[in-house]
Write a protein that holds these residues in place. Structure first.
Motif, PDB file in Angstrom:
ATOM      1  N   ILE A  51     -11.418   3.056  -4.223  1.00 30.49           N
ATOM      2  CA  ILE A  51     -11.479   3.349  -2.801  1.00 30.49           C
ATOM      3  C   ILE A  51     -12.936   3.408  -2.366  1.00 30.49           C
ATOM      4  O   ILE A  51     -13.713   4.224  -2.864  1.00 30.49           O
ATOM      5  CB  ILE A  51     -10.793   4.684  -2.493  1.00 30.49           C
ATOM      6  CG1 ILE A  51      -9.348   4.650  -2.976  1.00 30.49           C
ATOM      7  CG2 ILE A  51     -10.839   4.999  -1.009  1.00 30.49           C
ATOM      8  CD1 ILE A  51      -8.675   5.991  -2.952  1.00 30.49           C
ATOM      9  N   TYR A  90       4.772  -0.139  -0.276  1.00 29.71           N
ATOM     10  CA  TYR A  90       3.722   0.841  -0.020  1.00 29.71           C
ATOM     11  C   TYR A  90       3.519   1.072   1.471  1.00 29.71           C
ATOM     12  O   TYR A  90       3.142   2.176   1.895  1.00 29.71           O
ATOM     13  CB  TYR A  90       2.415   0.398  -0.667  1.00 29.71           C
ATOM     14  CG  TYR A  90       2.352   0.607  -2.172  1.00 29.71           C
ATOM     15  CD1 TYR A  90       3.348   1.307  -2.841  1.00 29.71           C
ATOM     16  CD2 TYR A  90       1.286   0.111  -2.917  1.00 29.71           C
ATOM     17  CE1 TYR A  90       3.297   1.501  -4.202  1.00 29.71           C
ATOM     18  CE2 TYR A  90       1.221   0.296  -4.287  1.00 29.71           C
ATOM     19  CZ  TYR A  90       2.224   0.996  -4.925  1.00 29.71           C
ATOM     20  OH  TYR A  90       2.164   1.189  -6.283  1.00 29.71           O
ATOM     21  N   MET A  94       3.342   4.640   3.465  1.00 28.81           N
ATOM     22  CA  MET A  94       2.158   5.071   4.199  1.00 28.81           C
ATOM     23  C   MET A  94       2.396   5.259   5.694  1.00 28.81           C
ATOM     24  O   MET A  94       1.711   6.070   6.337  1.00 28.81           O
ATOM     25  CB  MET A  94       1.028   4.065   3.977  1.00 28.81           C
ATOM     26  CG  MET A  94       0.486   4.017   2.569  1.00 28.81           C
ATOM     27  SD  MET A  94      -0.291   5.575   2.046  1.00 28.81           S
ATOM     28  CE  MET A  94      -1.728   5.603   3.123  1.00 28.81           C
ATOM     29  N   ILE A 177      -1.750   2.544  -1.369  1.00 28.24           N
ATOM     30  CA  ILE A 177      -1.517   3.987  -1.229  1.00 28.24           C
ATOM     31  C   ILE A 177      -2.801   4.757  -1.544  1.00 28.24           C
ATOM     32  O   ILE A 177      -2.767   5.946  -1.859  1.00 28.24           O
ATOM     33  CB  ILE A 177      -0.361   4.455  -2.115  1.00 28.24           C
ATOM     34  CG1 ILE A 177      -0.562   4.049  -3.575  1.00 28.24           C
ATOM     35  CG2 ILE A 177       0.968   3.932  -1.586  1.00 28.24           C
ATOM     36  CD1 ILE A 177       0.490   4.615  -4.522  1.00 28.24           C
ATOM     37  N   LEU A 178      -3.926   4.041  -1.494  1.00 33.19           N
ATOM     38  CA  LEU A 178      -5.279   4.589  -1.649  1.00 33.19           C
ATOM     39  C   LEU A 178      -5.582   4.959  -3.091  1.00 33.19           C
ATOM     40  O   LEU A 178      -6.556   4.514  -3.653  1.00 33.19           O
ATOM     41  CB  LEU A 178      -5.486   5.793  -0.736  1.00 33.19           C
ATOM     42  CG  LEU A 178      -5.146   5.558   0.744  1.00 33.19           C
ATOM     43  CD1 LEU A 178      -5.421   6.811   1.554  1.00 33.19           C
ATOM     44  CD2 LEU A 178      -5.904   4.372   1.308  1.00 33.19           C
ATOM     45  N   ASP A 179      -4.769   5.779  -3.678  1.00 37.77           N
ATOM     46  CA  ASP A 179      -4.923   6.133  -5.094  1.00 37.77           C
ATOM     47  C   ASP A 179      -3.558   6.582  -5.590  1.00 37.77           C
ATOM     48  O   ASP A 179      -2.930   7.448  -4.976  1.00 37.77           O
ATOM     49  CB  ASP A 179      -5.948   7.261  -5.256  1.00 37.77           C
ATOM     50  CG  ASP A 179      -6.297   7.512  -6.719  1.00 37.77           C
ATOM     51  OD1 ASP A 179      -5.356   7.682  -7.530  1.00 37.77           O
ATOM     52  OD2 ASP A 179      -7.494   7.550  -7.059  1.00 37.77           O
ATOM     53  N   TYR A 182      -2.942  10.324  -5.831  1.00 40.89           N
ATOM     54  CA  TYR A 182      -2.993  11.180  -4.649  1.00 40.89           C
ATOM     55  C   TYR A 182      -1.592  11.595  -4.226  1.00 40.89           C
ATOM     56  O   TYR A 182      -0.629  10.839  -4.378  1.00 40.89           O
ATOM     57  CB  TYR A 182      -3.641  10.438  -3.482  1.00 40.89           C
ATOM     58  CG  TYR A 182      -5.150  10.395  -3.501  1.00 40.89           C
ATOM     59  CD1 TYR A 182      -5.880  10.847  -4.582  1.00 40.89           C
ATOM     60  CD2 TYR A 182      -5.845   9.884  -2.406  1.00 40.89           C
ATOM     61  CE1 TYR A 182      -7.252  10.791  -4.588  1.00 40.89           C
ATOM     62  CE2 TYR A 182      -7.223   9.825  -2.401  1.00 40.89           C
ATOM     63  CZ  TYR A 182      -7.927  10.289  -3.497  1.00 40.89           C
ATOM     64  OH  TYR A 182      -9.286  10.231  -3.494  1.00 40.89           O
ATOM     65  N   ASP A 184       0.563  12.979  -0.641  1.00 39.83           N
ATOM     66  CA  ASP A 184       0.483  12.594   0.762  1.00 39.83           C
ATOM     67  C   ASP A 184      -0.601  13.356   1.509  1.00 39.83           C
ATOM     68  O   ASP A 184      -1.285  12.790   2.372  1.00 39.83           O
ATOM     69  CB  ASP A 184       1.837  12.805   1.447  1.00 39.83           C
ATOM     70  CG  ASP A 184       2.863  11.755   1.051  1.00 39.83           C
ATOM     71  OD1 ASP A 184       2.464  10.751   0.418  1.00 39.83           O
ATOM     72  OD2 ASP A 184       4.055  11.935   1.367  1.00 39.83           O
ATOM     73  N   GLN A 186      -3.426  14.427   0.376  1.00 38.58           N
ATOM     74  CA  GLN A 186      -4.733  13.859   0.036  1.00 38.58           C
ATOM     75  C   GLN A 186      -4.947  12.523   0.731  1.00 38.58           C
ATOM     76  O   GLN A 186      -6.070  12.199   1.135  1.00 38.58           O
ATOM     77  CB  GLN A 186      -4.840  13.700  -1.483  1.00 38.58           C
ATOM     78  CG  GLN A 186      -4.965  15.022  -2.226  1.00 38.58           C
ATOM     79  CD  GLN A 186      -4.869  14.839  -3.728  1.00 38.58           C
ATOM     80  OE1 GLN A 186      -3.913  14.248  -4.238  1.00 38.58           O
ATOM     81  NE2 GLN A 186      -5.853  15.354  -4.451  1.00 38.58           N
ATOM     82  N   ARG A 187      -3.882  11.733   0.870  1.00 35.66           N
ATOM     83  CA  ARG A 187      -4.000  10.458   1.573  1.00 35.66           C
ATOM     84  C   ARG A 187      -4.316  10.692   3.055  1.00 35.66           C
ATOM     85  O   ARG A 187      -5.157   9.997   3.637  1.00 35.66           O
ATOM     86  CB  ARG A 187      -2.716   9.645   1.399  1.00 35.66           C
ATOM     87  CG  ARG A 187      -2.464   9.222  -0.032  1.00 35.66           C
ATOM     88  CD  ARG A 187      -1.244   8.320  -0.184  1.00 35.66           C
ATOM     89  NE  ARG A 187      -1.093   7.944  -1.580  1.00 35.66           N
ATOM     90  CZ  ARG A 187      -0.237   8.492  -2.429  1.00 35.66           C
ATOM     91  NH1 ARG A 187       0.595   9.448  -2.015  1.00 35.66           N
ATOM     92  NH2 ARG A 187      -0.178   8.099  -3.685  1.00 35.66           N
TER      93      ARG A 187
END
Length: 212
Positions: A51, A90, A94, A177-179, A182, A184, A186-187
């Protein structure tokens, strides 16, 4: 022994023929491709992404920023572009988080936009389904796809930055999903921090913005 071997070979031929007929005369292959292969290619390609919270001035394909971007940066504020396709696991994960962040509601097929007040600054949220978008909205994905994989979900935040004496368009793109580690919360926090950073940059640099 030879008779058993012959029977096994005949059975194998019959099974192969049946499978071949199924793929030749039904839409099973298309169904599998659209619901499994497409998801893998477009969504799961970023299983363990790096990221980047850094913004950049250089577009992914060296093209200029499009008119709708310039217009928003001139008259409104930063933009947040959310890209997806019809089949994207994904994206489905999200999008509820995006709705919570921006307090908006939309369907996955929608081309949707709304300007919201975000921490005292107007931010334009645009949801772009690449299977339905046309014109500049569809073209914009290639401009900001810094990884060049055509992967979704893809989230691009566009603001203004100071580039060697000139105020220019400045953007950040993250994927998936960014990482995978993580949750939700944290996202939401990560995307919110990117947006807040874009607001700070915009408010600092917008007085000197003079697009060509």
């Amino acid at each position: 022994m030879k008779k058993i071997l012959a029977l096994q070979i005949i059975a194998l031929v019959l099974i192969s023929g049946s499978l071949g007929g199924m793929f030749a005369f039904t839409d099973v292959y298309d169904e599998v491709h659209s619901r499994i292969v497409s998801v893998i290619c477009l969504s799961c390609i970023k299983l363990d992404p790096i990221i980047s919270l850094d913004f950049t001035f250089e577009t992914a394909n060296d093209n200029d920023h499009l008119n709708f971007v310039i217009e928003n940066l001139t008259n409104t504020g930063p933009l947040f572009l959310a890209y997806r396709t019809d089949v994207c696991a994904y994206c489905d994960d999200m999008e509820p988080l995006l709705m919570e962040i921006f307090n908006v509601t939309f369907e996955k097929e929608d081309i949707f936009y709304k300007t919201v007040n975000f921490n005292g600054t107007d931010v334009t949220f645009i949801h772009i389904n690449s299977d339905h978008a046309k014109g500049e909205l569809l073209e914009s994905q290639k401009i900001y796809d810094i990884d060049g994989d055509n992967a979704v979900p893809m989230f691009t935040t566009i603001t203004l930055g100071y580039n060697r004496g000139i105020i220019e368009e400045y953007y950040n793109t993250v994927y998936g999903i960014l990482d995978p580690h993580y949750n939700d919360e944290q996202r939401i926090e990560l995307l919110t921090n990117i947006i807040l950073n874009s607001i700070e940059l915009y408010n600092e640099n917008s007085p000197g913005y003079k697009p060509d």
